[in-house]
Structure formats: C-alpha cells, structure tokens
Design an enzyme around this catalytic site. Structure first.
Site, PDB file in Angstrom:
ATOM      1  N   HIS A 162       0.763  -1.271  -0.090  1.00 44.96           N
ATOM      2  CA  HIS A 162       0.059   0.014  -0.051  1.00 44.96           C
ATOM      3  C   HIS A 162       0.994   1.407  -0.126  1.00 44.96           C
ATOM      4  O   HIS A 162       2.269   1.137  -0.062  1.00 44.96           O
ATOM      5  CB  HIS A 162      -1.057   0.025   1.089  1.00 44.96           C
ATOM      6  CG  HIS A 162      -0.167  -0.272   2.449  1.00 44.96           C
ATOM      7  ND1 HIS A 162       0.295   0.994   3.294  1.00 44.96           N
ATOM      8  CD2 HIS A 162      -0.020  -1.124   3.183  1.00 44.96           C
ATOM      9  CE1 HIS A 162       0.911   0.615   4.134  1.00 44.96           C
ATOM     10  NE2 HIS A 162       0.734  -0.543   4.398  1.00 44.96           N
ATOM     11  N   ALA A 163       0.591   2.521   0.202  1.00 48.37           N
ATOM     12  CA  ALA A 163       0.903   3.676  -0.018  1.00 48.37           C
ATOM     13  C   ALA A 163       2.297   4.023   0.791  1.00 48.37           C
ATOM     14  O   ALA A 163       3.539   3.941  -0.103  1.00 48.37           O
ATOM     15  CB  ALA A 163       0.100   4.892   0.305  1.00 48.37           C
TER      16      ALA A 163
END
Length: 91
Positions: free
Chosen positions: A17-18
């Site tokens: 994810h980010a």
C-alpha cells in the site's frame, strides 16, 4: 549487459500500500539503474513509479519478480528484495 532477476515474497502484512510502496519506489529510483517489478506473470512496470507499483495490487504473501539492468544489479536486487520481504506494517 545482462539483466539480473529475482522473485521475492511480500512481507508487509497489508501488502504494498502507499507507505511501503513509496519506500520501495524511492529505493528503486535511488538505485540509478533501470528496475522493473511484475506480479505473477503480469507485465512489468517501472519500479521507480509509485503509481505503477500500487496499481499492481500487491498483497501480503504475493510473489513479485524484480529485474535490474546495469552495474551492480545483484547488490540492487539484494537491497530491494530485503525491503520487500520486510513487514513495514509492524513498525
């Protein structure tokens, strides 16, 4: 110059994810040589592109293939593989 390739299992418990994707993409960019990442048998994307990396939808336990071309490719693979196999969500 030959390319070096390695398959790595994703260690972050929530996948790329980010935050871990940003860490990985920045490390790929800092490597100074072309690096691609592919999920399963999918098309490779530029590993220095955070949007490209996130778009792959890589989850915990998935396997990805890294390909590095250029000087010091094995060292770059070592650093990037270590980064991907670490659980950044437990920190």
């Amino acid at each position: 110059m030959a390319a070096a390739t390695r398959t790595v299992r994703i260690g972050s418990s929530h996948g790329l994810h980010a935050r871990p994707a940003k860490l990985f993409a920045q490390a790929a960019k800092d490597a100074g040589v072309p690096v691609t990442i592919a999920k399963d048998a999918g098309a490779p994307v530029n590993a220095a592109s955070i949007l490209g990396v996130i778009a792959l939808g890589i989850d915990h336990g998935d396997y990805v293939t890294l390909t590095v071309e250029g000087e010091g490719a094995e060292d770059v693979l070592d650093r990037l593989a270590d980064l991907l196999s670490t659980d950044h969500d437990s920190e």
